[in-house]
Design an enzyme around this catalytic site. Sequence first.
Site, PDB file in Angstrom:
ATOM      1  N   HIS A 122       0.880  -1.177   0.000  1.00 17.54           N
ATOM      2  CA  HIS A 122       0.000   0.000   0.000  1.00 17.54           C
ATOM      3  C   HIS A 122       0.917   1.227   0.000  1.00 17.54           C
ATOM      4  O   HIS A 122       1.998   1.182   0.600  1.00 17.54           O
ATOM      5  CB  HIS A 122      -0.799   0.152   1.290  1.00 17.54           C
TER       6      HIS A 122
ATOM      7  N   ASP B  64       2.281   2.040   3.391  1.00 22.82           N
ATOM      8  CA  ASP B  64       3.223   1.083   4.014  1.00 22.82           C
ATOM      9  C   ASP B  64       4.655   1.498   3.755  1.00 22.82           C
ATOM     10  O   ASP B  64       5.544   1.190   4.543  1.00 22.82           O
ATOM     11  CB  ASP B  64       3.146  -0.320   3.374  1.00 22.82           C
TER      12      ASP B  64
END
Length: 436
Positions: free
Chosen positions: A100, A103
């Site tokens: 993501h 992240d």
Amino acid sequence: MNAPYFTQKQPIKYKKGKSKGLTYRYYDPDRMVLGKRMEDQLRFAVCYWHSFCWTGTDPFGGDTFMRPWQAADTMENARMKADAAFEMFELLGVPFFSFHDRDIAPEGATLAESNKNVRAIGEVFARKMEKAKVRLLWGTANLFSNRRFMAGAATNPDPEVFAYAAAQVKNVLELTHELGGENYVLWGGREGYETLLNTDIKRELDQLGRFLTMVVEHKNKIGFKGTILIEPKPKEPTKHQYDYDVASIFGMLKAFNLEDQVKINIEQNHAILAGHTFEHELALAAGLGILGSIDINRGDYLLGWDTDQFAMNIPEMALACYTIFKAGGLGTGGFNFDAKVRRQSIEPDDLLIAHAASMDACARGLLIAEKMIDDGALADFVAERYSGWDTREGKAILAGKRSLDDLSASVLKKGVEPQPKSGKQEYLERLLNDYL
Ligand code: XUL
Ligand code: CO
């Protein structure tokens, strides 16, 4: 970072049978299975979020892992995290990873700053991917952690939040494209509701349809050849999520005329939260022609939440692999480890052990599925069970050449009862056990 981060120094290799060090006992990348190398059938991916971002919290306790880069959400730590991640990818020898946007790099004070941070780590990835020969299975945008998304992203009552989410997806979709990603995933973390008292379902579904259509339009505009995938989940974090399961997503895709543009990423834990088996969701998606990829993990059958454990149950993997590979495999998709080690598994090497053990469980599942497919006894039984539909009359009914009047007339004319036949469940269950 204290490089190297793991005590394991050499890439994990296949070595048949038990051995002292960390080896693959069944995952043999070059072994031919069902016409392809095992590595190319399973297409394993390590996910960034659970392996490198999750800190080991639970609702009653804080961090247990204390990874060096988790001390603060800075760009310096994001680079350290990337070093550890690629060290692990190379030790595991996995062909893919997934992430993501949030992240990989810290969220900035503005979207421009956040995008810049994501792009900077994207450049680090591009260099590392070349060296490590690791590819990107998929990228995705985190449209659920920040408080701006507390009432959803695409389904938010406020169009400004919708616009923000769209802007975030544009950045990650473009980065995914630039990194050669093979898919782009949308998981509607908060695309649902907590209470109908404040919710207009009709509007929210229309918004979601428009959002998905915009993603597909942008994919085509930038020439991204990968697959757009939606990942179903019935609940958590919201009480009800619109992308509940394969069946609900198929209905939505039909309503938005997107059924030929979007496929599904099925997660084991989400399937069981929806009250289905994993293989039910896989079989339905395959039957509808929208099976795209899988998030391979395991839910706890006694807990009603998303425990995201590493998949270790070999009979379950065998049934999942049978369903996937008799339908022809995953195409651009893969087996993405959306799985986290338990919070007591605090040693970095536990991450390696978990992935290696689950890769072996999947490999065993695949090898069993190969026997089931090659032998063909299960498929033959099913084909025979439906063989009436292959007759001239069966085909005529399905082709719309018979009406209720016609069928009524023919049954009355024949005047005989259809003869029930045994479903032979226990015979088939024994057959399945023979393959295991
Ligand atoms: C959440 C979940 C996500 C998606 C990607 O339950 O599975 O991690 O896989 O957003
Ligand atoms: Co997932």
